[in-house]
Design an enzyme around this catalytic site. Sequence first.
Site, PDB file in Angstrom:
ATOM      1  N   HIS A  39     -73.619 -48.675 -25.506  1.00 32.20           N
ATOM      2  CA  HIS A  39     -72.635 -48.072 -24.040  1.00 32.20           C
ATOM      3  C   HIS A  39     -71.373 -49.370 -23.941  1.00 32.20           C
ATOM      4  O   HIS A  39     -70.983 -48.027 -22.679  1.00 32.20           O
ATOM      5  CB  HIS A  39     -73.816 -48.465 -22.485  1.00 32.20           C
ATOM      6  CG  HIS A  39     -74.808 -47.553 -22.900  1.00 32.20           C
ATOM      7  ND1 HIS A  39     -76.599 -48.762 -22.279  1.00 32.20           N
ATOM      8  CD2 HIS A  39     -75.782 -46.844 -23.800  1.00 32.20           C
ATOM      9  CE1 HIS A  39     -76.903 -47.644 -22.654  1.00 32.20           C
ATOM     10  NE2 HIS A  39     -77.089 -46.724 -23.362  1.00 32.20           N
ATOM     11  N   TYR A  49     -86.528 -40.361 -29.017  1.00 30.72           N
ATOM     12  CA  TYR A  49     -85.215 -40.107 -27.923  1.00 30.72           C
ATOM     13  C   TYR A  49     -85.915 -38.731 -28.137  1.00 30.72           C
ATOM     14  O   TYR A  49     -84.409 -38.286 -28.837  1.00 30.72           O
ATOM     15  CB  TYR A  49     -84.707 -40.940 -27.631  1.00 30.72           C
ATOM     16  CG  TYR A  49     -84.005 -42.319 -27.299  1.00 30.72           C
ATOM     17  CD1 TYR A  49     -86.085 -42.569 -26.920  1.00 30.72           C
ATOM     18  CD2 TYR A  49     -83.168 -43.149 -26.958  1.00 30.72           C
ATOM     19  CE1 TYR A  49     -85.859 -44.073 -26.370  1.00 30.72           C
ATOM     20  CE2 TYR A  49     -83.984 -44.353 -26.646  1.00 30.72           C
ATOM     21  CZ  TYR A  49     -84.644 -45.034 -26.306  1.00 30.72           C
ATOM     22  OH  TYR A  49     -85.429 -46.357 -25.709  1.00 30.72           O
ATOM     23  N   LYS A 102     -91.052 -46.398 -29.929  1.00 33.70           N
ATOM     24  CA  LYS A 102     -90.413 -47.320 -28.577  1.00 33.70           C
ATOM     25  C   LYS A 102     -89.770 -45.953 -27.932  1.00 33.70           C
ATOM     26  O   LYS A 102     -89.250 -44.991 -28.100  1.00 33.70           O
ATOM     27  CB  LYS A 102     -89.189 -47.908 -28.998  1.00 33.70           C
ATOM     28  CG  LYS A 102     -88.281 -48.485 -27.623  1.00 33.70           C
ATOM     29  CD  LYS A 102     -87.715 -49.084 -27.763  1.00 33.70           C
ATOM     30  CE  LYS A 102     -86.878 -49.935 -26.886  1.00 33.70           C
ATOM     31  NZ  LYS A 102     -84.614 -50.097 -26.758  1.00 33.70           N
ATOM     32  N   ARG A 121     -83.704 -35.165 -28.083  1.00 34.74           N
ATOM     33  CA  ARG A 121     -82.093 -35.051 -27.296  1.00 34.74           C
ATOM     34  C   ARG A 121     -81.371 -33.833 -28.223  1.00 34.74           C
ATOM     35  O   ARG A 121     -82.062 -33.855 -29.468  1.00 34.74           O
ATOM     36  CB  ARG A 121     -81.264 -36.850 -27.357  1.00 34.74           C
ATOM     37  CG  ARG A 121     -81.429 -37.369 -25.878  1.00 34.74           C
ATOM     38  CD  ARG A 121     -80.104 -38.255 -26.333  1.00 34.74           C
ATOM     39  NE  ARG A 121     -81.008 -39.736 -26.122  1.00 34.74           N
ATOM     40  CZ  ARG A 121     -80.492 -40.906 -25.308  1.00 34.74           C
ATOM     41  NH1 ARG A 121     -79.252 -40.913 -26.242  1.00 34.74           N
ATOM     42  NH2 ARG A 121     -81.502 -41.475 -25.363  1.00 34.74           N
ATOM     43  N   ARG A 162     -81.363 -54.604 -20.391  1.00 35.64           N
ATOM     44  CA  ARG A 162     -81.295 -54.795 -18.815  1.00 35.64           C
ATOM     45  C   ARG A 162     -81.993 -55.190 -17.783  1.00 35.64           C
ATOM     46  O   ARG A 162     -81.988 -55.703 -16.603  1.00 35.64           O
ATOM     47  CB  ARG A 162     -80.509 -52.971 -18.806  1.00 35.64           C
ATOM     48  CG  ARG A 162     -79.526 -52.826 -19.184  1.00 35.64           C
ATOM     49  CD  ARG A 162     -78.483 -51.417 -19.468  1.00 35.64           C
ATOM     50  NE  ARG A 162     -79.737 -50.564 -20.309  1.00 35.64           N
ATOM     51  CZ  ARG A 162     -79.753 -49.284 -20.195  1.00 35.64           C
ATOM     52  NH1 ARG A 162     -79.014 -48.635 -19.657  1.00 35.64           N
ATOM     53  NH2 ARG A 162     -80.810 -48.488 -20.654  1.00 35.64           N
ATOM     54  N   ASP A 222     -71.433 -52.403 -19.905  1.00 31.38           N
ATOM     55  CA  ASP A 222     -72.852 -52.272 -19.360  1.00 31.38           C
ATOM     56  C   ASP A 222     -73.014 -53.705 -19.715  1.00 31.38           C
ATOM     57  O   ASP A 222     -74.722 -53.919 -19.386  1.00 31.38           O
ATOM     58  CB  ASP A 222     -73.743 -51.023 -20.642  1.00 31.38           C
ATOM     59  CG  ASP A 222     -75.205 -51.417 -20.364  1.00 31.38           C
ATOM     60  OD1 ASP A 222     -75.033 -51.159 -18.824  1.00 31.38           O
ATOM     61  OD2 ASP A 222     -75.451 -50.192 -20.598  1.00 31.38           O
TER      62      ASP A 222
END
Lengths: 269, 269, 269, 269, 269
Positions: free
Chosen positions: C31, C148, C179, C150, C234, C35
Amino acid sequence: MNYYKDVIKAMKKLQTGGKTLFLAQDQGLEHGPEDLPGETLNPDYVFNIAEKGEFDGFICQKGLAEKYGSSYKVNKIIKLNGKSLLGPKDDPYSPVLCSVRKAVDLDAKAVGFTFFPGSKYQYKIAEDFRKIQEEAHDFGLPVTCWLYPRGKAIKNDLDPKVLSYSARIGLEIGADILKMKYNGNPKDMQYQVKCGGKAKMLMAGGPKAKSSKDFLKQVEEVNRAGAQGFAIGRNIWKHEQPIAMSKAIRDIQVRGKDRYSALKRFDKD
Amino acid sequence: MNYYKDVIKAMKKLQTGGKTLFLAQDQGLEHGPEDLPGETLNPDYVFNIAEKGEFDGFICQKGLAEKYGSSYKVNKIIKLNGKSLLGPKDDPYSPVLCSVRKAVDLDAKAVGFTFFPGSKYQYKIAEDFRKIQEEAHDFGLPVTCWLYPRGKAIKNDLDPKVLSYSARIGLEIGADILKMKYNGNPKDMQYQVKCGGKAKMLMAGGPKAKSSKDFLKQVEEVNRAGAQGFAIGRNIWKHEQPIAMSKAIRDIQVRGKDRYSALKRFDKD
Amino acid sequence: MNYYKDVIKAMKKLQTGGKTLFLAQDQGLEHGPEDLPGETLNPDYVFNIAEKGEFDGFICQKGLAEKYGSSYKVNKIIKLNGKSLLGPKDDPYSPVLCSVRKAVDLDAKAVGFTFFPGSKYQYKIAEDFRKIQEEAHDFGLPVTCWLYPRGKAIKNDLDPKVLSYSARIGLEIGADILKMKYNGNPKDMQYQVKCGGKAKMLMAGGPKAKSSKDFLKQVEEVNRAGAQGFAIGRNIWKHEQPIAMSKAIRDIQVRGKDRYSALKRFDKD
Amino acid sequence: MNYYKDVIKAMKKLQTGGKTLFLAQDQGLEHGPEDLPGETLNPDYVFNIAEKGEFDGFICQKGLAEKYGSSYKVNKIIKLNGKSLLGPKDDPYSPVLCSVRKAVDLDAKAVGFTFFPGSKYQYKIAEDFRKIQEEAHDFGLPVTCWLYPRGKAIKNDLDPKVLSYSARIGLEIGADILKMKYNGNPKDMQYQVKCGGKAKMLMAGGPKAKSSKDFLKQVEEVNRAGAQGFAIGRNIWKHEQPIAMSKAIRDIQVRGKDRYSALKRFDKD
Amino acid sequence: MNYYKDVIKAMKKLQTGGKTLFLAQDQGLEHGPEDLPGETLNPDYVFNIAEKGEFDGFICQKGLAEKYGSSYKVNKIIKLNGKSLLGPKDDPYSPVLCSVRKAVDLDAKAVGFTFFPGSKYQYKIAEDFRKIQEEAHDFGLPVTCWLYPRGKAIKNDLDPKVLSYSARIGLEIGADILKMKYNGNPKDMQYQVKCGGKAKMLMAGGPKAKSSKDFLKQVEEVNRAGAQGFAIGRNIWKHEQPIAMSKAIRDIQVRGKDRYSALKRFDKD
C-alpha cells in the site's frame, strides 16, 4: 579480470599488422540462394577463397562450418544468430542458431552476433547477447557484434547519430569487434570509430559495388578514418578475382598503398 | 543470516566518514554519445576522474569495466541492466546486460540495477531484481538500486508520494543502496530517506545544473536531509574542474562545510 | 512422505495451545508508506511489537528480514511474493521477490505466498506456487497461502461461494496454512474452514476496525467458527496498545475468554 | 570437430549403396486416424512393413517407438516434434514431443524435426531446432529436418525460389538430412539439391499418388536430379503391396532400373 | 528401451484380472465445493471409499495426497495439473501443480495429466506433457492422460472423429493410459479403443447418472467395446452405496456378469 587477457590475446591472432580483414558469407541464410550466383552457391568455392586470400578469418554459420570447415586452413568465426527473409514483415530479430559451446567444438577463433539497435525485440536481443558475450569470454573468445540499427523506430539507418549511438552501445555492452555500415561520409566514420572506443570497428562490405575502384575508395576512406578493418562478403566472393581483391584491400590497409596502386592487383593476378 | 554481515562489511568499504560519493557514467548507453561532449566521450578521461577525485566508487557498464577498468585504482560498481533511447516508445524496461558472476570476475565492489516502479514491465523487473539481489548477496556484494518511477501509470515522477513509495519498495525488496531523484523539497527528501529505512539513500545527480552553486545547494539540502550520499555523473565529468567538484561535495558531505565555503574549491584547484 | 512429517512438526512450532497468531506487515510494499503512519513506518517499531506481543510469528518481506530481523527474537515468516500499487490497473499478479533458499538463509520458520484465484494471471501464479510449495516442503517449511479472489472475473470477493471455493483450492494445491478474509458471516466462515480441510485457516486482519470491540467481535466469531487463528497487521500495529491487543486476541483464542473480558486488556496494560 | 565424424559414420549406416529410403508414419498425429484406413491404423501393421521392406529406417513418434518399436528389427528415426489438426487455424508450429535423450534411450539412429520456413513462429522453431541439433550431434545422431515452407507469408510452398531457399536454410542451420517436397519440375529439384549442399536431400512422399506408375515417375525424376533418397509414408503403407513398392523404389534408386522395369515388382510379389 | 519395461510392470500393478478401475476426486479443484455435497467434502470420506472399495487406485491432487494419503492403503495416482472454474472464460489450460519428483515422494503408482486437444494453449500443454511423460518414465511410472478435446476450435467434443483423433494423439505422444469420455455409441468407443492402440482406454465417469442402472449400462457397453477400464468419481462417491458400486462395476468388468446381475450389489451391501 584475467579472463579478459585471453580475449585480448585471441584478438591479436585475428590481426595482420594490427589490422583485420574477414571474409564473410551468411547470405545463403540471410538473403537466400538468389544472392549466391554461379559457383558462389558452393561453400567449397567460398572456403577456398577464404584459405587462399589474405584473410584473418572467415565468418559463416554453423552448418557450413560443420560440413565444410574442417577441410580448410583459415580462422573460423561462427555467426551465432541469423534469420531468413521468409516469414512475416516485422522488426528484426535473429534467433540464436549456434551455442558458444558448439562454436568452441568447431574450433572457432571468435563468434559473431547480430544486434539490431532500435528493434522492438531489443530486450530479447540484449538477453541473447549477454549470455553469448559472457560465455564466449569464459572461453577467451572475442565477440564480433553486427550493429545494424533497424525497425520501425529507426527512420534512417545511415544517420550519423544513429550509427555513432550504435557504436557506443556496442562498446557499453561488451562487444570486442563492431561490424557496422559505412554511410559514405569519412568524418562520420571517424566519429563512429571514436564512439566504439577500444571496441574495434570493422566496415561491413555491403552489396556488390559498381566497380572495384568504387569499393576500394570506401576501403581507403574507412581505413584512413581509423577503423580496425573490414568484414566483407559479396565484394570479394562475387568478384571475378576474389584473391586479388583481398590483396588489394591489404595493400591499402596494411601496406600503405592508395587505391590506384591497389587496383593494379587485378592486372597482376 | 551470516551472508548479510558480509554485505554490511562491503557497504562500509564504500563509505568515507560514514558517507558515500559515487561517480557514474552510463549515459553513453542510456542517452548516446550526444550526451558525452568533447573528451567525456573517452572512457579513459572519465576513469581518470574517478581515480583522481574523492570517490568511494565508479559506476559503469560491463563494457567499460572490461576494456578500461583494470588500469584504474577505483572501486568499481557494475551496472547490471540498462537500455538505449533507440527503439519504440514504451514503458521502460532495462534488460540485464551483465551477470553478477561477471561483475565478480571484474572485481566489482557492488552492483547496480535500475528498477522502474510503475512500469508495465514491473513484474519482469521484479524477477530480474530478485535473482540479481540474491546472487549478489551470495557473493557478499551490496546492491544499488536506481528507483525511477516511470511509465504511463506515473503522472509525476517527482510527486513526493511516488518518491516515498518507491523508496519503501527499495527497502522491502532488499536493496542496500537507493539511488533516487531529489525533487527540490528538503522535507520530501527527509521523508524519502526515512521511508528507505536502513537502505541507504543516494541522490542521483541528474542533468548538468546551471551553476556549481546551484548544484552544491542541492548537495547541501540532501545531505542535511539525512541522505547517505550522492551518485553523480554529468555534474562532475561535464564540469570544467571535475576533481574540484568531487572535493567540494566532500567538503559539504563529510567536512561540515557549507556550499559557499565549498565553492572555493574552484578557485584553489 | 517423510518430508511431510517435518512440515507437520514445523507447523506445531507456530502454534500456542493448538492455535496460531501471526503479526504481519507487508503494507509498506502493498500500500505504500501512506498506510504506515507515525512510528509504524519504522520497521524497528513493528519488530519490537512482534517480539514483545504474544505472537507465533511475524510476517514480512525479505528486505525487512535482512536489515532488521536478526535483532529480534520472533519466528519469521518471509512473504515470498508481493506487489505495489504503482503501475497500471490490471488483474493482480505478485512477482516472486524472495526465493525459498533465501528465506531459509534468513532463518524463516514458514514462507508466505499470495494466490489470486480468478486473476487472469492464475496460470503463472499456479506455476510460481508449485515451485515454492515444493521447495519449501523440501526444507520442511510450512507454506502460508494468502487466498484473495480477485480480478475482473470475480464480481464479489466476499461471496461465500467464492471464498469456500478458494479455501478448497488452497487445500488441493498443497498450502499448509490459508490466510483469508472473513466476510462477517460466521456460518460462511465455518464452511470456509471445512473446505480448507487439514489446511489451517487464518483470518486476515483487514483494514483498521472502528474500535477494539468491533475487531474482537470478529476474532470471537472466527475463532468459534473453527479457524486455526489470525494473521493481523494494521489492527495491531496501528493500535495504540498493540501488545495489549495481542493479549486480548489470545484471551479469546486460547484462554477461553469472551470479547468483553478480553477488552479489559486495554485498561491493564 | 571430432563429434561430426560420428555423425558422418551414423549417416552411412542409414544408406544402402550410398542412397537412403525411409518409411514414415506420423499421420496418426498430423492428420488423425481418418488418414489411416483399415489395417494401417494398427502400428504393428506398419512396423511389419518397415521390417520386411527394403528400408534404411522407419520414422515415427515416440509413442509408437515406445509401445511397438522394440519388437521390430529396423533402424528407428524418432520424430521429435509434431502437431495435430485440432486447434485454431494459425501459422504452423510443432511443439517438441520427445527429447533427444529419450530418442537415444529408444535406440534411435537419427532424429527428425519439422521446420516451417516462413511461419510467424519461426524464431521459436529455430530455438527448438538449435537445441535439438546440438544435443543430437553430441550423441553422434544425424538430424533429419522436414523443411516445409508455410504460413501466411508463404504464397506458394512449391515456388522453386521458396523451396531452394528452404533447402539452403537447412544447410546453414546444420541439418544433416533435408526432407522436402518435390514440385514436379526436375530442374527445380536439381537446384534444390544443390542448394542443400552436403546436407542430403530426401523427397517427401506426399499424398497417395493416383497410380504406382505416377509415383515411380516422381521417384525416377528425383533420383536423377541427384537427391539422396526418399522418406515415404502413404505411398507405401497405403499401397496394396507395400513391400513390393519398397523394392520397386530401390530398383530405380540403387539398382539402376527405370520405372517401367520397377513396375514389374508388383507382378512378382 | 529398458526403462519402458518398468512402466509395463507398473501398469500391471494397476490391474485386476487385466482390467483397471480407478476412483477419482479432483472436483474440489475443478468444480469447487458445490460439487462435493455433504460428507463428500471431507477427503477422509473419499479416501475411505478408495481403501474399502474394489479399486486399483485413487486419483487426487497433491494437496489431498500430502495431507490425507499416508493414512490409507490404496495405490495413489497423483494428478499433476489442474485448474479451477474461477478466472476468465478462455480456451482451457491446466497449469502443472505437482512435479513428478513430488509424486514419487508421495509414493504415487502413476501420474495423471489433462491434455486438451484443440485448445489454443495446445503447444504449452504439449510441452508440459512431454516433460512429465519423460520424467515419469524415468521413474518407471505410467502416465494417465485425460484427453478432453476443448476450446473454440472444437464444435462438438463428443464427435466420434474428434474422440478417435484424440485417442490417437494420446498414443502418439506416449501416454500409457487414456482417460476419455464415452459418447454413448458403443461402436464409436470400439474405434476409439482401437485408435488408442497399446495405450489403455479408461472411460471417464462424468456427471452423476440418473440411476445406477443407467450408469452400469454405460459400464457394460464400454467394457464390451474393449476398454481397459474406468476412472470414476461422482458416480461412486456421490452414490449412496459407493463400495457396492465399485463391486457392481467389477462384476461386469472382471467377473463376467451383466448389469442386471451387478445391480443386485445394492441389495446385498
